[in-house]
Design an enzyme around this catalytic site. Structure first.
Site, PDB file in Angstrom:
ATOM      1  N   LYS A 188      -1.143  -9.341   2.987  1.00 23.49           N
ATOM      2  CA  LYS A 188      -0.361  -8.856   4.128  1.00 23.49           C
ATOM      3  C   LYS A 188      -1.201  -7.850   4.895  1.00 23.49           C
ATOM      4  O   LYS A 188      -1.911  -7.049   4.281  1.00 23.49           O
ATOM      5  CB  LYS A 188       0.948  -8.220   3.661  1.00 23.49           C
ATOM      6  CG  LYS A 188       1.770  -7.617   4.811  1.00 23.49           C
ATOM      7  CD  LYS A 188       3.182  -7.266   4.396  1.00 23.49           C
ATOM      8  CE  LYS A 188       3.356  -5.916   3.774  1.00 23.49           C
ATOM      9  NZ  LYS A 188       2.890  -4.760   4.572  1.00 23.49           N
ATOM     10  N   GLU A 203      -1.227  -5.331   8.725  1.00 27.21           N
ATOM     11  CA  GLU A 203      -0.400  -4.768   9.793  1.00 27.21           C
ATOM     12  C   GLU A 203      -1.001  -5.052  11.164  1.00 27.21           C
ATOM     13  O   GLU A 203      -2.223  -4.980  11.342  1.00 27.21           O
ATOM     14  CB  GLU A 203      -0.266  -3.250   9.588  1.00 27.21           C
ATOM     15  CG  GLU A 203       0.453  -2.893   8.291  1.00 27.21           C
ATOM     16  CD  GLU A 203       0.613  -1.393   8.078  1.00 27.21           C
ATOM     17  OE1 GLU A 203       0.265  -0.598   8.990  1.00 27.21           O
ATOM     18  OE2 GLU A 203       1.085  -1.015   6.994  1.00 27.21           O
ATOM     19  N   GLU A 254       9.425  -4.027  10.468  1.00 20.97           N
ATOM     20  CA  GLU A 254       9.823  -2.722   9.912  1.00 20.97           C
ATOM     21  C   GLU A 254      10.375  -1.807  10.997  1.00 20.97           C
ATOM     22  O   GLU A 254       9.740  -1.605  12.053  1.00 20.97           O
ATOM     23  CB  GLU A 254       8.615  -2.052   9.217  1.00 20.97           C
ATOM     24  CG  GLU A 254       8.991  -0.682   8.643  1.00 20.97           C
ATOM     25  CD  GLU A 254       8.029  -0.127   7.613  1.00 20.97           C
ATOM     26  OE1 GLU A 254       7.076  -0.840   7.221  1.00 20.97           O
ATOM     27  OE2 GLU A 254       8.243   1.033   7.198  1.00 20.97           O
ATOM     28  N   ASP A 299       0.843  -1.203   0.000  1.00 22.32           N
ATOM     29  CA  ASP A 299       0.000   0.000   0.000  1.00 22.32           C
ATOM     30  C   ASP A 299       0.880   1.256   0.000  1.00 22.32           C
ATOM     31  O   ASP A 299       0.378   2.373  -0.059  1.00 22.32           O
ATOM     32  CB  ASP A 299      -1.016  -0.009   1.153  1.00 22.32           C
ATOM     33  CG  ASP A 299      -0.370  -0.052   2.519  1.00 22.32           C
ATOM     34  OD1 ASP A 299       0.869  -0.192   2.600  1.00 22.32           O
ATOM     35  OD2 ASP A 299      -1.105   0.049   3.531  1.00 22.32           O
ATOM     36  N   SER A 300       2.214   1.050   0.004  1.00 21.34           N
ATOM     37  CA  SER A 300       3.144   2.162  -0.237  1.00 21.34           C
ATOM     38  C   SER A 300       2.878   2.780  -1.607  1.00 21.34           C
ATOM     39  O   SER A 300       3.413   3.842  -1.911  1.00 21.34           O
ATOM     40  CB  SER A 300       4.594   1.675  -0.148  1.00 21.34           C
ATOM     41  OG  SER A 300       4.791   0.527  -0.961  1.00 21.34           O
TER      42      SER A 300
HETATM   43  O1  KIV Z   1       3.570  -1.058   1.655  1.00 23.19           O
HETATM   44  C1  KIV Z   1       4.737  -1.475   1.620  1.00 23.19           C
HETATM   45  O2  KIV Z   1       5.479  -1.297   0.645  1.00 23.19           O
HETATM   46  C2  KIV Z   1       5.211  -2.219   2.772  1.00 23.19           C
HETATM   47  C3  KIV Z   1       6.693  -2.452   2.862  1.00 23.19           C
HETATM   48  C4  KIV Z   1       7.371  -1.201   3.263  1.00 23.19           C
HETATM   49  C5  KIV Z   1       7.007  -3.577   3.753  1.00 23.19           C
HETATM   50  O3  KIV Z   1       4.455  -2.570   3.614  1.00 23.19           O
END
Ligand code: KIV
Length: 274
Positions: A113, A115, A182, A44-45
């Site tokens: 994934k 968090e 992280e 989500d980056s």
């Molecule tokens: O969203 C992302 O790219 C991430 C990485 C920084 C692990 O969660």
């Protein structure tokens, strides 16, 4: 050979390091896959590096599905892991399962994934029970930026280091197949990696992790809004792109592009017959 969740667990057992890079589009996914990277994270980056939102809070399910489906189309061998965006899983276990299912069905991810640690363990277990592999993400969790008070290194006090260890064990017990660590001290990440049987994938967590992940635009030198200490630029692709755009601009303006070899010839006599 296609990388699976079992491959990742086997790599940890055999002491082999796992590589992960983010990708958000078809072309990049193909290049990453062809380079032999084990796992691609549709992070989500993308809120930061693709959409310019400044953080990941506003990223939607539709954004993730759109980008994940493009990445999946460009990937042959790497395991495609798709981030669950903020508020797609926190409110209820039901939301978590339904939205994880959408990322698999519509985004064609191989795993999701999310968090959090202890507080989302029940959500992880329910998603895994729905036959969807889950990678957890603890330490600095960017979706919680407003609660954390900024992008700060986590696990620096005894209490927060203890909480991180608890989170790591909670996600392993909930049957996550891997966990991203992280921005935590390297010694703490090494301790977590020793204690867990599932692989740890570090970002700003030192060399003691079982694998490493970087954001594509960061490691290629394409994104300069902010650069965390843990980023290594493996190339300066941003400079190359800027120079290429400037050269194109020059060539368009001085008439040297397009040249004869970029041009279609009209069949003889056609223009005269008009
Ligand atoms: O969203 C992302 O790219 C991430 C990485 C920084 C692990 O969660």
């Amino acid at each position: 050979m296609a990388v699976t969740v079992s491959t990742c667990l086997k790599m940890k057992a055999e002491g082999k390091k796992i590589s992960m890079i983010t990708a958000y589009d078809y072309t990049t996914a193909r290049l990453v896959d062809e380079a032999g990277i084990d796992t691609i994270l549709v992070g989500d980056s993308l809120g930061n590096v693709m959409l310019g939102l400044g953080d990941t809070v506003s990223v939607t399910m539709e954004d993730m599905i759109h980008h994940c489906a493009a990445v999946a189309r460009g990937t042959k061998n790497a395991l495609v892991v798709c981030d669950m965006p903020f508020m797609s899983y926190q409110a209820s276990v039901y939301d978590a399962v339904v939205n994880a299912g959408r990322l698999m069905k519509e985004g064609r991810a191989n795993a999701v994934k999310l968090e959090g640690g202890v507080e989302v363990a029940e959500h992880i277990r329910a998603i895994v029970n729905a036959q969807i592999p889950v990678c957890a993400h603890i330490g600095l969790t960017p979706q919680g930026i407003n609660a954390l008070g900024g992008f700060k290194v986590q696990g620096k006090t005894a209490d927060s280091a203890r909480k991180l260890l608890e989170d790591a064990h909670a996600v392993e017990e909930a049957c996550a197949f891997a966990v991203v660590l992280e921005a935590i001290p390297a010694a703490l990440a090494a301790r977590v990696s020793e204690e867990l049987t599932i692989p740890t994938i570090g970002i700003g967590a030192g060399a003691g992790c079982d694998g490493q992940v970087l954001v594509n635009q960061d490691m290629l030198g394409m994104f300069h809004d902010f650069t965390p200490k843990f980023v290594r630029r493996f190339a300066e692709v941003g400079d190359i792109m800027r120079e290429a755009y400037a050269e194109y601009d020059r060539c368009v303006k001085d008439g040297s592009f397009p040249a004869a070899e970029h041009t279609y010839a009209a069949p003889e006599g056609i223009l005269e017959s008009l």
